[in-house]
Design a protein around this motif. Structure first.
Motif, PDB file in Angstrom:
ATOM      1  N   THR A   5       1.905  13.015  -4.826  1.00 54.61           N
ATOM      2  CA  THR A   5       3.256  12.539  -5.052  1.00 54.61           C
ATOM      3  C   THR A   5       3.275  11.029  -4.808  1.00 54.61           C
ATOM      4  O   THR A   5       2.381  10.481  -4.162  1.00 54.61           O
ATOM      5  CB  THR A   5       4.250  13.220  -4.081  1.00 54.61           C
ATOM      6  OG1 THR A   5       3.932  12.804  -2.763  1.00 54.61           O
ATOM      7  CG2 THR A   5       4.185  14.738  -4.208  1.00 54.61           C
ATOM      8  N   PRO A   6       4.294  10.356  -5.305  1.00 53.82           N
ATOM      9  CA  PRO A   6       4.392   8.911  -5.052  1.00 53.82           C
ATOM     10  C   PRO A   6       4.358   8.587  -3.554  1.00 53.82           C
ATOM     11  O   PRO A   6       3.736   7.620  -3.145  1.00 53.82           O
ATOM     12  CB  PRO A   6       5.730   8.520  -5.681  1.00 53.82           C
ATOM     13  CG  PRO A   6       5.942   9.536  -6.758  1.00 53.82           C
ATOM     14  CD  PRO A   6       5.344  10.815  -6.214  1.00 53.82           C
ATOM     15  N   THR A   7       5.001   9.411  -2.732  1.00 58.76           N
ATOM     16  CA  THR A   7       4.996   9.175  -1.287  1.00 58.76           C
ATOM     17  C   THR A   7       3.589   9.309  -0.729  1.00 58.76           C
ATOM     18  O   THR A   7       3.165   8.498   0.101  1.00 58.76           O
ATOM     19  CB  THR A   7       5.954  10.151  -0.574  1.00 58.76           C
ATOM     20  OG1 THR A   7       7.268   9.972  -1.108  1.00 58.76           O
ATOM     21  CG2 THR A   7       5.971   9.905   0.920  1.00 58.76           C
ATOM     22  N   GLU A   8       2.836  10.303  -1.182  1.00 54.50           N
ATOM     23  CA  GLU A   8       1.449  10.466  -0.720  1.00 54.50           C
ATOM     24  C   GLU A   8       0.604   9.274  -1.131  1.00 54.50           C
ATOM     25  O   GLU A   8      -0.224   8.794  -0.359  1.00 54.50           O
ATOM     26  CB  GLU A   8       0.846  11.757  -1.285  1.00 54.50           C
ATOM     27  CG  GLU A   8       1.394  13.015  -0.665  1.00 54.50           C
ATOM     28  CD  GLU A   8       0.898  14.276  -1.360  1.00 54.50           C
ATOM     29  OE1 GLU A   8       0.226  14.162  -2.416  1.00 54.50           O
ATOM     30  OE2 GLU A   8       1.187  15.370  -0.871  1.00 54.50           O
ATOM     31  N   GLU A   9       0.813   8.783  -2.337  1.00 55.44           N
ATOM     32  CA  GLU A   9       0.065   7.614  -2.807  1.00 55.44           C
ATOM     33  C   GLU A   9       0.402   6.387  -1.965  1.00 55.44           C
ATOM     34  O   GLU A   9      -0.483   5.597  -1.634  1.00 55.44           O
ATOM     35  CB  GLU A   9       0.371   7.346  -4.285  1.00 55.44           C
ATOM     36  CG  GLU A   9      -0.223   8.373  -5.218  1.00 55.44           C
ATOM     37  CD  GLU A   9       0.202   8.185  -6.667  1.00 55.44           C
ATOM     38  OE1 GLU A   9       0.841   7.160  -6.983  1.00 55.44           O
ATOM     39  OE2 GLU A   9      -0.101   9.070  -7.480  1.00 55.44           O
ATOM     40  N   LEU A  10       1.671   6.236  -1.634  1.00 57.23           N
ATOM     41  CA  LEU A  10       2.080   5.121  -0.782  1.00 57.23           C
ATOM     42  C   LEU A  10       1.402   5.221   0.584  1.00 57.23           C
ATOM     43  O   LEU A  10       0.889   4.228   1.104  1.00 57.23           O
ATOM     44  CB  LEU A  10       3.595   5.093  -0.607  1.00 57.23           C
ATOM     45  CG  LEU A  10       4.437   4.734  -1.824  1.00 57.23           C
ATOM     46  CD1 LEU A  10       5.919   4.847  -1.492  1.00 57.23           C
ATOM     47  CD2 LEU A  10       4.111   3.343  -2.321  1.00 57.23           C
ATOM     48  N   ASN A  15      -2.509   3.451   4.508  1.00 57.58           N
ATOM     49  CA  ASN A  15      -3.659   3.766   5.372  1.00 57.58           C
ATOM     50  C   ASN A  15      -4.870   2.931   5.006  1.00 57.58           C
ATOM     51  O   ASN A  15      -5.618   2.483   5.882  1.00 57.58           O
ATOM     52  CB  ASN A  15      -3.994   5.259   5.318  1.00 57.58           C
ATOM     53  CG  ASN A  15      -2.992   6.100   6.076  1.00 57.58           C
ATOM     54  OD1 ASN A  15      -2.357   5.628   7.021  1.00 57.58           O
ATOM     55  ND2 ASN A  15      -2.839   7.340   5.673  1.00 57.58           N
ATOM     56  N   SER A  16      -5.064   2.712   3.726  1.00 54.46           N
ATOM     57  CA  SER A  16      -6.176   1.862   3.276  1.00 54.46           C
ATOM     58  C   SER A  16      -5.997   0.441   3.807  1.00 54.46           C
ATOM     59  O   SER A  16      -6.954  -0.192   4.262  1.00 54.46           O
ATOM     60  CB  SER A  16      -6.230   1.869   1.751  1.00 54.46           C
ATOM     61  OG  SER A  16      -7.169   0.945   1.276  1.00 54.46           O
ATOM     62  N   TRP A  17      -4.779  -0.065   3.757  1.00 55.38           N
ATOM     63  CA  TRP A  17      -4.510  -1.403   4.272  1.00 55.38           C
ATOM     64  C   TRP A  17      -4.726  -1.460   5.782  1.00 55.38           C
ATOM     65  O   TRP A  17      -5.242  -2.446   6.304  1.00 55.38           O
ATOM     66  CB  TRP A  17      -3.100  -1.838   3.922  1.00 55.38           C
ATOM     67  CG  TRP A  17      -2.912  -2.192   2.476  1.00 55.38           C
ATOM     68  CD1 TRP A  17      -3.888  -2.555   1.580  1.00 55.38           C
ATOM     69  CD2 TRP A  17      -1.690  -2.235   1.759  1.00 55.38           C
ATOM     70  NE1 TRP A  17      -3.338  -2.810   0.357  1.00 55.38           N
ATOM     71  CE2 TRP A  17      -1.979  -2.628   0.438  1.00 55.38           C
ATOM     72  CE3 TRP A  17      -0.373  -1.971   2.106  1.00 55.38           C
ATOM     73  CZ2 TRP A  17      -0.999  -2.769  -0.536  1.00 55.38           C
ATOM     74  CZ3 TRP A  17       0.607  -2.113   1.136  1.00 55.38           C
ATOM     75  CH2 TRP A  17       0.299  -2.511  -0.167  1.00 55.38           C
ATOM     76  N   CYS A  75       6.174   0.568   8.244  1.00 58.96           N
ATOM     77  CA  CYS A  75       6.479   0.828   6.834  1.00 58.96           C
ATOM     78  C   CYS A  75       6.144   2.276   6.482  1.00 58.96           C
ATOM     79  O   CYS A  75       6.903   2.942   5.777  1.00 58.96           O
ATOM     80  CB  CYS A  75       5.708  -0.146   5.944  1.00 58.96           C
ATOM     81  SG  CYS A  75       6.132  -0.023   4.190  1.00 58.96           S
ATOM     82  N   ALA A  76       5.027   2.777   6.992  1.00 61.84           N
ATOM     83  CA  ALA A  76       4.649   4.174   6.732  1.00 61.84           C
ATOM     84  C   ALA A  76       5.703   5.121   7.289  1.00 61.84           C
ATOM     85  O   ALA A  76       6.047   6.122   6.648  1.00 61.84           O
ATOM     86  CB  ALA A  76       3.276   4.470   7.326  1.00 61.84           C
ATOM     87  N   LYS A  77       6.227   4.802   8.460  1.00 62.00           N
ATOM     88  CA  LYS A  77       7.292   5.635   9.032  1.00 62.00           C
ATOM     89  C   LYS A  77       8.529   5.603   8.152  1.00 62.00           C
ATOM     90  O   LYS A  77       9.167   6.620   7.921  1.00 62.00           O
ATOM     91  CB  LYS A  77       7.650   5.155  10.438  1.00 62.00           C
ATOM     92  CG  LYS A  77       6.637   5.494  11.484  1.00 62.00           C
ATOM     93  CD  LYS A  77       7.094   4.977  12.839  1.00 62.00           C
ATOM     94  CE  LYS A  77       6.034   5.204  13.889  1.00 62.00           C
ATOM     95  NZ  LYS A  77       6.455   4.664  15.204  1.00 62.00           N
ATOM     96  N   TYR A  96       7.827  -1.001   0.390  1.00 58.29           N
ATOM     97  CA  TYR A  96       6.415  -1.064   0.029  1.00 58.29           C
ATOM     98  C   TYR A  96       6.080  -2.356  -0.705  1.00 58.29           C
ATOM     99  O   TYR A  96       5.050  -2.967  -0.439  1.00 58.29           O
ATOM    100  CB  TYR A  96       6.070   0.158  -0.825  1.00 58.29           C
ATOM    101  CG  TYR A  96       4.676   0.136  -1.354  1.00 58.29           C
ATOM    102  CD1 TYR A  96       3.618   0.543  -0.565  1.00 58.29           C
ATOM    103  CD2 TYR A  96       4.406  -0.310  -2.646  1.00 58.29           C
ATOM    104  CE1 TYR A  96       2.318   0.510  -1.049  1.00 58.29           C
ATOM    105  CE2 TYR A  96       3.118  -0.344  -3.132  1.00 58.29           C
ATOM    106  CZ  TYR A  96       2.080   0.072  -2.325  1.00 58.29           C
ATOM    107  OH  TYR A  96       0.803   0.028  -2.804  1.00 58.29           O
ATOM    108  N   ASP A  97       6.935  -2.783  -1.622  1.00 58.02           N
ATOM    109  CA  ASP A  97       6.663  -4.001  -2.398  1.00 58.02           C
ATOM    110  C   ASP A  97       6.523  -5.224  -1.492  1.00 58.02           C
ATOM    111  O   ASP A  97       5.650  -6.067  -1.708  1.00 58.02           O
ATOM    112  CB  ASP A  97       7.751  -4.247  -3.436  1.00 58.02           C
ATOM    113  CG  ASP A  97       7.740  -3.208  -4.547  1.00 58.02           C
ATOM    114  OD1 ASP A  97       6.661  -2.623  -4.803  1.00 58.02           O
ATOM    115  OD2 ASP A  97       8.801  -2.981  -5.160  1.00 58.02           O
TER     116      ASP A  97
END
Length: 125
Positions: A5-10, A15-17, A75-77, A96-97
């Motif tokens: 989902t878009p949320t999972e991708e975000l 997490n990658s960052w 931001c993740a929260k 996110y942006d």
């Protein structure tokens, strides 16, 4: 086939960052250790001036990395609709942006610092 989902991708990107920021923290620590070796040597005044310059820049880079890591967590929260416990008016974490733009700047500045540091170090090691 895994569908995200878009949320999972975000969350995956955030997490990658966070991992990237942690790598920067580790590299900064190693760079500071290399500078300490030079500082303990009998280097010239010019070299010691450059060492101090890099010590200051690396200290600031570590502070920025700590701020970025914290803000990425916030931001993740927010993305997951969990309550955000801290708000930073000077460092927006609202979307996110904004975080993507800040991460791009973080990456560019760190790459520049690392290149400058590496140009200095081979002459002194």
């Amino acid at each position: 086939m895994n569908m995200t989902t878009p949320t999972e991708e975000l969350h995956q990107q955030l997490n990658s960052w966070k991992e990237e920021v942690n790598e920067v923290r580790t590299e900064v620590k190693m760079m500071r250790e290399r500078l300490e070796q030079i500082a303990l040597s009998k280097a010239s005044r010019d070299v010691m001036t450059k060492v101090e310059h890099f010590e200051n820049r690396l200290l600031r880079q570590r502070e920025v990395a700590d701020e970025m890591y914290h803000d990425l967590k916030q931001c993740a929260k927010k993305v997951s609709n969990a309550p955000v416990t801290a708000v930073h008016d000077d460092r927006p974490i609202d979307d996110y942006d904004t975080m993507q733009h800040r991460m791009e700047i973080f990456q560019k500045l760190y790459i520049s610092l690392k290149e400058e540091f590496n140009d200095f170090m081979p002459c002194e090691v």
